[in-house]
Design a protein around this motif. Sequence first.
Motif, PDB file in Angstrom:
ATOM      1  N   UNK A 239      -0.114   0.839   4.211  1.00 43.02           N
ATOM      2  CA  UNK A 239      -0.154   2.071   4.983  1.00 43.02           C
ATOM      3  C   UNK A 239      -1.117   3.074   4.512  1.00 43.02           C
ATOM      4  N   UNK A 240      -1.307   3.120   2.892  1.00 45.78           N
ATOM      5  CA  UNK A 240      -2.379   3.718   2.399  1.00 45.78           C
ATOM      6  C   UNK A 240      -3.630   3.302   2.625  1.00 45.78           C
ATOM      7  N   UNK A 241      -3.760   2.095   2.725  1.00 45.46           N
ATOM      8  CA  UNK A 241      -5.157   1.586   3.003  1.00 45.46           C
ATOM      9  C   UNK A 241      -5.530   1.961   4.368  1.00 45.46           C
ATOM     10  N   UNK A 242      -4.721   1.819   5.511  1.00 44.69           N
ATOM     11  CA  UNK A 242      -4.882   2.185   6.827  1.00 44.69           C
ATOM     12  C   UNK A 242      -5.349   3.810   6.797  1.00 44.69           C
ATOM     13  N   UNK A 243      -4.579   4.694   6.129  1.00 44.47           N
ATOM     14  CA  UNK A 243      -4.731   6.093   6.303  1.00 44.47           C
ATOM     15  C   UNK A 243      -6.153   6.387   5.416  1.00 44.47           C
ATOM     16  N   UNK A 244      -6.522   5.503   4.499  1.00 47.28           N
ATOM     17  CA  UNK A 244      -7.827   5.908   3.945  1.00 47.28           C
ATOM     18  C   UNK A 244      -8.846   5.500   4.526  1.00 47.28           C
ATOM     19  N   UNK A 245      -8.882   4.521   5.591  1.00 49.04           N
ATOM     20  CA  UNK A 245      -9.851   4.044   6.098  1.00 49.04           C
ATOM     21  C   UNK A 245     -10.558   4.871   7.198  1.00 49.04           C
TER      22      UNK A 245
END
Length: 62
Positions: free
Chosen positions: A54-60
């Motif tokens: 989830x954090x990787x998706x939000x930071x992409x």
Amino acid sequence: MNPKDYVVEGDECGYVALIHDKSGETVAEGGCNCCADNEVHLGMLIEAAEFDHQNREESTPK
């Protein structure tokens, strides 16, 4: 989340590491016998992977 994006590694002392396979980053770790109350369960690894994903998706950037 694709479980193929994560790999679990461990050793004979009970140490467990959850690693994001594409980047090589350690997402979660623990479980070493030498430390009290440091048990790691499969549910913990799944939650850590979901949180990391989830954090990787939000930071992409979109």
